[in-house]
Motif scaffolding. Sequence first.
Motif, short mmCIF file in Angstrom:
data_model
loop_
_atom_site.label_atom_id
_atom_site.label_comp_id
_atom_site.label_asym_id
_atom_site.label_seq_id
_atom_site.Cartn_x
_atom_site.Cartn_y
_atom_site.Cartn_z
N CYS A 417 87.09 29.03 85.98
CA CYS A 417 85.85 29.30 86.70
C CYS A 417 84.64 29.24 85.77
CB CYS A 417 85.91 30.66 87.39
SG CYS A 417 86.96 30.72 88.86
N LEU A 418 84.78 29.79 84.57
CA LEU A 418 83.66 29.88 83.64
C LEU A 418 83.37 28.55 82.96
CD1 LEU A 418 84.61 33.31 82.09
CD2 LEU A 418 82.57 32.86 83.46
N ASP A 419 84.42 27.76 82.74
CA ASP A 419 84.28 26.49 82.04
C ASP A 419 85.20 25.48 82.71
OD1 ASP A 419 83.60 24.58 80.14
OD2 ASP A 419 85.13 25.25 78.72
N PRO A 420 84.83 24.98 83.90
CA PRO A 420 85.75 24.13 84.67
C PRO A 420 86.24 22.94 83.86
CG PRO A 420 83.83 24.73 85.99
CD PRO A 420 83.55 25.19 84.60
N PRO A 421 87.55 22.74 83.80
CA PRO A 421 88.10 21.63 83.00
C PRO A 421 87.87 20.29 83.69
CG PRO A 421 89.86 22.75 84.17
CD PRO A 421 88.61 23.54 84.44
N ALA A 422 87.64 19.28 82.88
CA ALA A 422 87.55 17.92 83.41
C ALA A 422 88.95 17.39 83.65
CB ALA A 422 86.80 17.03 82.43
N THR A 423 89.09 16.55 84.64
CA THR A 423 90.37 15.89 84.92
C THR A 423 90.18 14.38 84.86
OG1 THR A 423 90.02 15.83 87.32
CG2 THR A 423 91.09 17.79 86.41
N TRP A 424 91.28 13.68 84.70
CA TRP A 424 91.22 12.22 84.67
C TRP A 424 92.43 11.65 85.40
CZ3 TRP A 424 94.65 9.27 81.32
CH2 TRP A 424 95.52 10.06 80.56
N ASP A 425 92.29 10.43 85.83
CA ASP A 425 93.37 9.76 86.53
C ASP A 425 94.41 9.32 85.50
OD1 ASP A 425 95.10 8.21 87.98
OD2 ASP A 425 93.56 7.05 89.02
N GLY A 426 95.49 10.08 85.43
CA GLY A 426 96.53 9.80 84.45
C GLY A 426 97.68 8.98 85.01
N THR A 427 97.49 8.37 86.16
CA THR A 427 98.59 7.65 86.81
C THR A 427 99.11 6.53 85.93
OG1 THR A 427 97.55 8.12 88.94
CG2 THR A 427 99.30 6.47 88.91
N GLU A 428 98.20 5.73 85.38
CA GLU A 428 98.64 4.59 84.57
C GLU A 428 99.30 5.07 83.28
OE1 GLU A 428 99.52 0.71 83.89
OE2 GLU A 428 98.69 1.61 85.71
N ALA A 429 98.73 6.08 82.66
CA ALA A 429 99.34 6.63 81.44
C ALA A 429 100.72 7.19 81.73
CB ALA A 429 98.44 7.73 80.85
N ALA A 430 100.86 7.87 82.87
CA ALA A 430 102.16 8.42 83.25
C ALA A 430 103.18 7.31 83.45
CB ALA A 430 102.02 9.25 84.52
N ARG A 431 102.77 6.20 84.11
CA ARG A 431 103.70 5.10 84.35
C ARG A 431 104.13 4.45 83.03
NH1 ARG A 431 101.38 1.08 88.64
NH2 ARG A 431 103.54 0.32 88.55
N LYS A 432 103.18 4.33 82.09
CA LYS A 432 103.54 3.78 80.77
C LYS A 432 104.58 4.65 80.08
CE LYS A 432 99.08 1.51 79.86
NZ LYS A 432 97.87 1.50 79.01
N LEU A 433 104.35 5.95 80.10
CA LEU A 433 105.28 6.87 79.42
C LEU A 433 106.65 6.84 80.09
CD1 LEU A 433 104.46 10.37 78.07
CD2 LEU A 433 106.47 10.07 79.50
N LEU A 434 106.68 6.92 81.39
CA LEU A 434 107.95 6.91 82.12
C LEU A 434 108.68 5.58 81.91
CD1 LEU A 434 106.82 8.59 85.48
CD2 LEU A 434 107.97 9.67 83.54
N SER A 435 107.94 4.48 81.88
CA SER A 435 108.55 3.16 81.67
C SER A 435 109.20 3.09 80.30
CB SER A 435 107.49 2.06 81.79
OG SER A 435 106.98 1.98 83.10
#
Length: 629
Positions: A417-435
Amino acid sequence: MPPVTPPVPASSLAPTDPRHVLQTVFGYAAFRGAQEDIVDHVNAGGDALVLMPTGGGKSLCYQVPAIARHRAGKGVTIVVSPLIALMHDQVGALEELGVHAAFLNSTLEFADVQRIEREMTSGRLVMLYVAPERLTTPRMLAQLDSLNERGLLSLFAIDEAHCVSQWGHDFREDYLALSVLHERYAHVPRIALTATADSHTRADILERLDLGDARVFIASFDRPNIRYRIVEKDEPRRQLLRFVRDEHEGEAGVVYCATRKKVEETAAWLVAEGIDALPYHAGLEAALRQKHQDRFLREDGIVMVATVAFGMGIDKPDVRFVAHLDLPKNIEGYYQETGRAGRDGEPAEAWMAYGLADVVNNRRQIDESPAGEEFKRVQRGKLDALLALAEATDCRRVRLLGYFGEASHPCGNCDNCLDPPATWDGTEAARKLLSCIYRFAQHGRGPRAFGAGHLIDVLRGKKTDKVAQYGHDALSTFGIGAELSETQWRAVLRQLVALGHVVAEGEYNTLALTDGARAVLKGGVEIRLREQHETPRRAKTARAKAGREAPADLDAAAQARFAALKAWRTEVAREHNLPSYIVFSNATLAEMARLAPDTLAALGEVSGVGAKKLEAYGREILRVLEAAA
């Protein structure tokens, strides 16, 4: 929390009325929250299951009816507790209030045991604290039978009731035998109390203690004065040191570690860095363990580094922070342990550092345990809920309370709440790692599974000896993740493990795909990940620091009176061999300093000043206030 009902003068109440007990013994004008309903129900002979957060006033829910029923001639209340520290402190506090109480545990000599047993069987004791294993011995049951036959067995209070449940975070087999209370003393009311129990655990408590007809009271689990903060591990000892030095220097705190070895090493390291720290775990010699606990309770500014063997039953109200260097097993454990902080209602922090190894180790402990599959399934679900809390990008408190079935709104007082974290679309990174993990399993040379370090080397295109040995520089996934740093890839992997798409197996934590990874690989699932950064340090303001030493709403004269009262309390506590907060709480001293009463009658109106304490300390307090004027 303000009283929910207007106070009724004790003079207009019968001594057996719970409100008379509350005012004359404990010095409080009125009950808070659900306390009054609980007390009236139990005092009238009803059974109850009470869920109330640490610091919410659970003890009063059985202590007040115990005193009221004893005054009405109903005899002794038996309090079942697994916690020696709690027994000592509660009995000391009750005796300070003029209530005749005792405990039976392994710290007593046999002559003392015999004396206390005589006090109990005579009916003179108001409350007796016992461990569950002692309560169900033939000797103890025979004494309870004698009390029961003479109508002098008043009430059973079962504290830490979650210990009876295999689904709870602290199951203790001795609690299972407590069903004998209903079988043997069916007409004696029972109140079971706990600070943490999800729906599984609540149902188990009711069933195993034969409390099917009991009223269930669930208070809010919210501890609004606690700030929840979770950071990614990056030299966790250094992170802890910065946290303590920058924000809690000279204040009492508890640091939880998973192993005895880590407790010893962390405490020694903190001492070397100038922090007044002590180790505490079950492997220490009993006398040394007790010495460390006594110092923590009686001295200011001690940091206790401990396994979860320490903390439950510790009533020290001014613990300003609880830190975790290892991930707890579930949210119940996390909530119970963080609940040690801020029992006085003043600002406190719950800080935790966690990383990939925590996730892997906790999953492995569940998978390799000898428990049945149904139990493992539930424990995996509990771990997943904790990981979701740790990885959350929304309000921590909303998630924490939601786990216990309580709706809430963003608190404005947690890190997200005090310092909202940024998020990013990690779909492609996740697919690379899983592959890449998938390619390892398909590759013909060497093992079929590898650990995190090697996986990240391949993704980032590092030509190490190991990569060359197994020909992994020829894989299609070699170097496809060069755009991310090693730290970033570790964060991606940790979150994929937390999400259940990757599992670490065996002695060497080799990585494998789960069934859930298939949908991600096929592009059917979007993966949003939090950007990795530690919440910026916040220097403690002078106002915040002053507010912890003395309430900020006291003017200069009242501050001087408060300091004089604290010094006097320290001397009294030392003479009586008690923690200072048992003599009077900081809140009570602050009200004395604010109001500056100059008569015994006026002093008796201060919240927390009961009749016995007024008689014992009243004139001394007036003298201290006058001298500080």
